[in-house]
Design a protein around this motif. Sequence first.
Motif, PDB file in Angstrom:
ATOM      1  N   ASP A  58       0.832  -1.204   0.000  1.00 44.90           N
ATOM      2  CA  ASP A  58       0.000   0.000   0.000  1.00 44.90           C
ATOM      3  C   ASP A  58       0.870   1.258   0.000  1.00 44.90           C
ATOM      4  N   GLY A  59       1.199   1.718  -1.184  1.00 41.32           N
ATOM      5  CA  GLY A  59       2.026   2.915  -1.330  1.00 41.32           C
ATOM      6  C   GLY A  59       1.272   4.195  -1.050  1.00 41.32           C
ATOM      7  N   MET A  60      -0.012   4.102  -0.665  1.00 39.45           N
ATOM      8  CA  MET A  60      -0.801   5.312  -0.385  1.00 39.45           C
ATOM      9  C   MET A  60      -1.297   5.380   1.056  1.00 39.45           C
ATOM     10  N   ALA A  61      -0.877   4.431   1.906  1.00 38.35           N
ATOM     11  CA  ALA A  61      -1.382   4.409   3.292  1.00 38.35           C
ATOM     12  C   ALA A  61      -2.898   4.638   3.304  1.00 38.35           C
ATOM     13  N   GLY A  62      -3.602   3.789   2.557  1.00 35.90           N
ATOM     14  CA  GLY A  62      -5.049   3.987   2.405  1.00 35.90           C
ATOM     15  C   GLY A  62      -5.253   5.203   1.526  1.00 35.90           C
ATOM     16  N   LEU A  63      -5.672   6.302   2.145  1.00 33.81           N
ATOM     17  CA  LEU A  63      -5.798   7.572   1.429  1.00 33.81           C
ATOM     18  C   LEU A  63      -4.983   8.605   2.213  1.00 33.81           C
ATOM     19  N   TRP A  64      -3.693   8.448   2.195  1.00 32.49           N
ATOM     20  CA  TRP A  64      -2.725   9.304   2.888  1.00 32.49           C
ATOM     21  C   TRP A  64      -2.951   9.290   4.400  1.00 32.49           C
ATOM     22  N   CYS A  65      -3.400   8.178   4.950  1.00 27.34           N
ATOM     23  CA  CYS A  65      -3.794   8.267   6.361  1.00 27.34           C
ATOM     24  C   CYS A  65      -3.325   7.162   7.299  1.00 27.34           C
ATOM     25  N   VAL A  66      -3.059   5.959   6.826  1.00 27.16           N
ATOM     26  CA  VAL A  66      -2.805   4.862   7.770  1.00 27.16           C
ATOM     27  C   VAL A  66      -1.332   4.917   8.215  1.00 27.16           C
ATOM     28  N   ASN A  67      -1.003   5.953   8.971  1.00 28.05           N
ATOM     29  CA  ASN A  67       0.402   6.227   9.293  1.00 28.05           C
ATOM     30  C   ASN A  67       1.048   5.119  10.114  1.00 28.05           C
ATOM     31  N   VAL A  68       0.303   4.511  11.051  1.00 29.07           N
ATOM     32  CA  VAL A  68       0.918   3.466  11.891  1.00 29.07           C
ATOM     33  C   VAL A  68       0.748   2.071  11.285  1.00 29.07           C
ATOM     34  N   GLY A  69       0.221   2.005  10.066  1.00 28.70           N
ATOM     35  CA  GLY A  69       0.057   0.712   9.399  1.00 28.70           C
ATOM     36  C   GLY A  69      -1.200  -0.011   9.868  1.00 28.70           C
ATOM     37  N   TYR A  70      -1.505  -1.084   9.165  1.00 24.52           N
ATOM     38  CA  TYR A  70      -2.741  -1.841   9.430  1.00 24.52           C
ATOM     39  C   TYR A  70      -2.519  -2.908  10.507  1.00 24.52           C
ATOM     40  N   GLY A  71      -3.649  -3.339  11.094  1.00 23.28           N
ATOM     41  CA  GLY A  71      -3.624  -4.510  11.976  1.00 23.28           C
ATOM     42  C   GLY A  71      -3.144  -4.225  13.381  1.00 23.28           C
ATOM     43  N   ARG A  72      -3.330  -2.997  13.851  1.00 22.72           N
ATOM     44  CA  ARG A  72      -2.886  -2.635  15.209  1.00 22.72           C
ATOM     45  C   ARG A  72      -3.942  -3.061  16.217  1.00 22.72           C
ATOM     46  N   ASP A  73      -3.746  -4.213  16.850  1.00 24.66           N
ATOM     47  CA  ASP A  73      -4.806  -4.662  17.755  1.00 24.66           C
ATOM     48  C   ASP A  73      -4.946  -3.752  18.980  1.00 24.66           C
ATOM     49  N   GLU A  74      -3.864  -2.985  19.334  1.00 24.55           N
ATOM     50  CA  GLU A  74      -4.014  -2.087  20.494  1.00 24.55           C
ATOM     51  C   GLU A  74      -5.073  -1.011  20.204  1.00 24.55           C
ATOM     52  N   LEU A  75      -5.186  -0.583  18.949  1.00 26.88           N
ATOM     53  CA  LEU A  75      -6.210   0.432  18.619  1.00 26.88           C
ATOM     54  C   LEU A  75      -7.609  -0.190  18.669  1.00 26.88           C
ATOM     55  N   ALA A  76      -7.704  -1.431  18.201  1.00 31.16           N
ATOM     56  CA  ALA A  76      -8.999  -2.136  18.265  1.00 31.16           C
ATOM     57  C   ALA A  76      -9.422  -2.299  19.726  1.00 31.16           C
ATOM     58  N   ARG A  77      -8.451  -2.625  20.570  1.00 31.07           N
ATOM     59  CA  ARG A  77      -8.773  -2.847  21.982  1.00 31.07           C
ATOM     60  C   ARG A  77      -9.229  -1.550  22.656  1.00 31.07           C
ATOM     61  N   VAL A  78      -8.541  -0.454  22.349  1.00 27.83           N
ATOM     62  CA  VAL A  78      -8.928   0.845  22.931  1.00 27.83           C
ATOM     63  C   VAL A  78     -10.357   1.205  22.508  1.00 27.83           C
ATOM     64  N   ALA A  79     -10.685   0.971  21.234  1.00 31.05           N
ATOM     65  CA  ALA A  79     -12.036   1.278  20.753  1.00 31.05           C
ATOM     66  C   ALA A  79     -13.068   0.406  21.467  1.00 31.05           C
ATOM     67  N   TYR A  80     -12.740  -0.864  21.602  1.00 24.81           N
ATOM     68  CA  TYR A  80     -13.651  -1.822  22.250  1.00 24.81           C
ATOM     69  C   TYR A  80     -13.914  -1.407  23.704  1.00 24.81           C
ATOM     70  N   GLU A  81     -12.831  -1.096  24.415  1.00 22.94           N
ATOM     71  CA  GLU A  81     -12.992  -0.747  25.830  1.00 22.94           C
ATOM     72  C   GLU A  81     -13.744   0.577  26.008  1.00 22.94           C
ATOM     73  N   GLN A  82     -13.445   1.543  25.131  1.00 20.78           N
ATOM     74  CA  GLN A  82     -14.146   2.824  25.226  1.00 20.78           C
ATOM     75  C   GLN A  82     -15.628   2.646  24.907  1.00 20.78           C
ATOM     76  N   MET A  83     -15.921   1.793  23.934  1.00 21.27           N
ATOM     77  CA  MET A  83     -17.333   1.572  23.581  1.00 21.27           C
ATOM     78  C   MET A  83     -18.082   0.907  24.727  1.00 21.27           C
ATOM     79  N   LEU A  84     -17.401   0.016  25.446  1.00 27.11           N
ATOM     80  CA  LEU A  84     -18.069  -0.620  26.589  1.00 27.11           C
ATOM     81  C   LEU A  84     -18.314   0.394  27.697  1.00 27.11           C
ATOM     82  N   GLU A  85     -17.333   1.276  27.905  1.00 28.37           N
ATOM     83  CA  GLU A  85     -17.458   2.242  29.004  1.00 28.37           C
ATOM     84  C   GLU A  85     -18.405   3.385  28.652  1.00 28.37           C
ATOM     85  N   LEU A  86     -18.178   3.990  27.497  1.00 30.70           N
ATOM     86  CA  LEU A  86     -18.998   5.130  27.041  1.00 30.70           C
ATOM     87  C   LEU A  86     -18.776   5.287  25.535  1.00 30.70           C
TER      88      LEU A  86
END
Length: 458
Positions: A58-86
């Motif tokens: 992916d020479g375009m990081a999606g659309l100039w945006c996926v700076n930390v690359g794909y498949g970061r489970d720590e980001l998925a976990r943060v979203a999951y925990e925040q959604m459970l809390e609020l």
Amino acid sequence: VQKPIRNYDVGELRRLDLAHHLPAQSDYKLQRELGGSRIITRAEGCTITDAEGKSLLDGMAGLWCVNVGYGRDELARVAYEQMLELPYYNTFFKTATPPPVRLAAKIAEKMQASNPALTHVFFNSSGSEANDTIFRLVRHYWALKGQPKRKIFISRKNAYHGSTVAGASLGGMTFMHEQGDLPIPGVEHVLQPYQFGEGFGEDPDAFATRVANSIEERILGVGAENVAAFIGEPVQGAGGVIIPPDSYWPKVEAICRKYGILLICDEVICGFGRLGHWFGHQHWGIKPDLIAMAKGLSSGYLPISAVGVSSEIVNTLVEHGGDFVHGYTYSGHPTCCAVALANIEIMENEDLIERTRTVTGPYLAKVLKRLENHPLVGEARSIGLIGAVEIVSEPGTNKRFTGKEGTAGPIVRDLCIKNGLMVRGIRDSLVMCPPLIITEAEIDRLVDILHQSLNEAE
Ligand code: PLP
């Protein structure tokens, strides 16, 4: 973490895509001719994979945006925990939630490293909305300052500031203006610092002076007392990765200060490490009054954008007005803000900005430069991890293929995709903007595929 690998019925998805889906920024006739869109189903690191199992760098990081690359489970976990809390709450009822408050403080810390005057942050969901916010905020600011005539925004031809009515009007792309009867009144477009295209062979400093002077001429033409602000991307992205000569931005800043007009940097692409700094303008040492940011802010994991605002503007709002009747249901969305904060922490922990400035950015510049030996390449330029290759008909010139101007980029892009690399073709150039985690070996592969595809195009 066990990641899902699902099997999709490609035929069904393409049929539904054609029957019901209008993809953004697309040619719907072409969508039909191609029998539907390419369906991307998963990604890891710097690699995306489609429903038929074809993988692309992916020479375009999606659309100039996926700076930390794909498949970061720590980001998925943060979203999951925040959604459970609020999962959601807003800021409309004299309320706030922890994530936007913490994120605003974190962004302020990054802005203030080079400019202590940038104290505050306003959240939105997209880059376009960030620029819409700026549009209204700036005009409101001048009205509160007792200078309501200051309404005009000066922007550049071929700039991209988004797709909403204000964003596309601030942008300088005439093909966008043609759809929807834009620009709206109060936007003036001046020369862009596109040396290869519009200042070929000219001394860079003389070119920078000429282009910056077009701003001053326009200010004087419309009357400085009517000008609210100048807006520009530190490096124009969608316009074709236009990297200005070094003296351009300091000259622009001096002109803004001379006439007392606000300086706005649209950092939607350049922010969050792309040029090897937290913000692109820091490369040139200038001090904008407002900053638009999005994309790399959350690495595209969730939609979020922000506007960085100077204390002078904030104090004016507080002292002369109070209310700013502007904002969105999803301004300061807690889950988006939590993910953005965790994304910034990844960049800090992995030293991605420093690595871009000192290791991968210089490496890309070095290997990309070799393409200038190719007979179809007029220039191969980059800064940090964003770059462009100009395709020409005669080596050593900026001449395009007669009768086919504007087509070379998309032709070579299609060859790159066939050869396993996602890049973008913009008129007669190819542009690239890979994830900031890209390795030197992946940069080699990126440039090898560009080279091979140029050979096939000859
Ligand atoms: N500003 C710049 C510099 C951009 O590159 C973009 C999108 O590419 C935008 C604004 C608009 O952002 P969005 O597409 O999130 O609305």
